[in-house]
Write an enzyme that holds these catalytic residues in place. Structure first.
Site, PDB file in Angstrom:
ATOM      1  N   CYS A  77      44.023  12.994  51.988  1.00  0.00           N
ATOM      2  CA  CYS A  77      43.358  14.231  52.382  1.00  0.00           C
ATOM      3  C   CYS A  77      44.433  15.268  52.670  1.00  0.00           C
ATOM      4  CB  CYS A  77      42.521  13.957  53.633  1.00  0.00           C
ATOM      5  SG  CYS A  77      41.822  15.433  54.364  1.00  0.00           S
ATOM      6  N   CYS A 187      43.507  19.663  47.024  1.00  0.00           N
ATOM      7  CA  CYS A 187      42.444  19.005  47.797  1.00  0.00           C
ATOM      8  C   CYS A 187      41.988  17.851  46.921  1.00  0.00           C
ATOM      9  CB  CYS A 187      41.288  19.970  48.067  1.00  0.00           C
ATOM     10  SG  CYS A 187      39.789  19.140  48.646  1.00  0.00           S
TER      11      CYS A 187
HETATM   12  N1  DGL Z   1      39.576  16.062  50.335  1.00  0.00           N
HETATM   13  C1  DGL Z   1      40.158  16.634  51.504  1.00  0.00           C
HETATM   14  C2  DGL Z   1      41.418  17.390  51.196  1.00  0.00           C
HETATM   15  O1  DGL Z   1      42.176  16.947  50.357  1.00  0.00           O
HETATM   16  C3  DGL Z   1      39.179  17.281  52.488  1.00  0.00           C
HETATM   17  C4  DGL Z   1      38.213  18.262  51.946  1.00  0.00           C
HETATM   18  C5  DGL Z   1      37.221  18.753  52.971  1.00  0.00           C
HETATM   19  O2  DGL Z   1      36.497  17.913  53.524  1.00  0.00           O
HETATM   20  O3  DGL Z   1      37.159  19.962  53.228  1.00  0.00           O
HETATM   21  O4  DGL Z   1      41.731  18.380  51.800  1.00  0.00           O
END
Ligand code: DGL
Length: 266
Positions: A77, A187
């Protein structure tokens, strides 16, 4: 080699299905590993949460990985890597691998002059990519753009809906006006949108960090003597904090989850 330690699982976490893009690449390199995946679907999107909230959620998740006796944890994440990784990195017996720091190092060592970063509002506001890349290349020009709608589009599996395509196209066009040589999908949810993005721009323009990140995790686990070379049957466990069926359904594009997705609330 301490076999029991090598057999311990690797924990993965994200706010939802995004981390599966990383898990998939890790499994290509390390198919024998035992895996515990947690998607915090009760709190998605992380990109709109405060640092205090993200700290709270992450502590619960990391404690859970402790109970599960993980040997390492992959912070799949960008949002938590950008905002809270530094605060919690040394509080656990296991090593935590953060995606942003790992990818920024690779990008910072390229000869690129102008790159774009698509990421969540929290990641963009943190300036983490800029700060980390500058450690290796202070002259690289970095254009960050947050895409607040994209995570929901992925979690709801609505990327083919014309309104959603329009949103993605508009965000992309704004970025293209900056003329970046490459655009990092900063993301882990965003690679799910590559089929839409590549309708409007060439595939080679985009960097999906997952494979690069997986290689750096693999290299470090080898160096630490922690890989599982045992070819006996391994396991994968999937947990979410809400809506397991929705998670399983949205995950399909990237990962075929064979086992039951269990709900766990902290
Ligand atoms: N997939 C996550 C990231 O890489 C979080 C996305 C989210 O929940 O806003 O930032």
């Amino acid at each position: 080699m301490n076999t029991s330690r090598n057999d311990m699982p690797i924990g993965f976490f994200d706010s939802g299905v995004g981390g599966l893009t990383v898990l998939k690449e890790v499994k290509k390199l390390m198919p024998n590993e035992n895996i515990i995946y947690f998607g915090d679907t009760l709190h998605v999107p992380y990109g709109e949460k405060t640092k205090e909230q993200l700290l709270d959620y992450s502590k619960d998740i990391l404690n859970f990985f402790q109970e599960k006796r993980c040997k390492a944890v992959v912070m799949a994440c960008n949002t938590t890597s950008s905002t809270i990784y530094e605060d919690i990195r040394s509080k656990y017996y296991f090593k935590i691998y953060p995606i942003v720091q790992s990818i920024a190092k690779i990008i910072g060592k390229t000869q690129l002059e102008r790159i774009g970063i698509f990421a969540t509002p929290a990641t963009i506001n943190s300036g983490a990519y800029q700060k980390e890349i500058a450690k290796y290349n202070p002259d690289m020009k970095i254009y960050g753009r947050d895409c607040p709608a994209w995570v929901k589009i992925v979690e709801n599996n609505t990327s083919e809906n014309p309104d959603c395509v329009e949103i993605i196209k508009n965000d992309l066009n704004t970025m293209l006006r900056m003329n970046p040589q490459k655009i990092v999908l900063g993301c882990t949810h965003y690679p799910f949108l590559l089929p839409v993005l590549t309708k409007f721009a060439p595939k080679e323009l985009f960097i999906d960090p997952a494979a690069y990140f997986a290689h750096s995790i693999n290299a470090d686990l080898i160096l630490s003597g922690l890989t599982r070379e045992n070819h006996s049957e391994n396991y994968e466990e999937f947990y979410v904090s809400a809506e397991p069926e929705k998670f399983k359904n949205s995950a399909k594009m990237f990962y075929d989850i064979e086992s039951e997705v269990k709900v766990i609330k902290f």
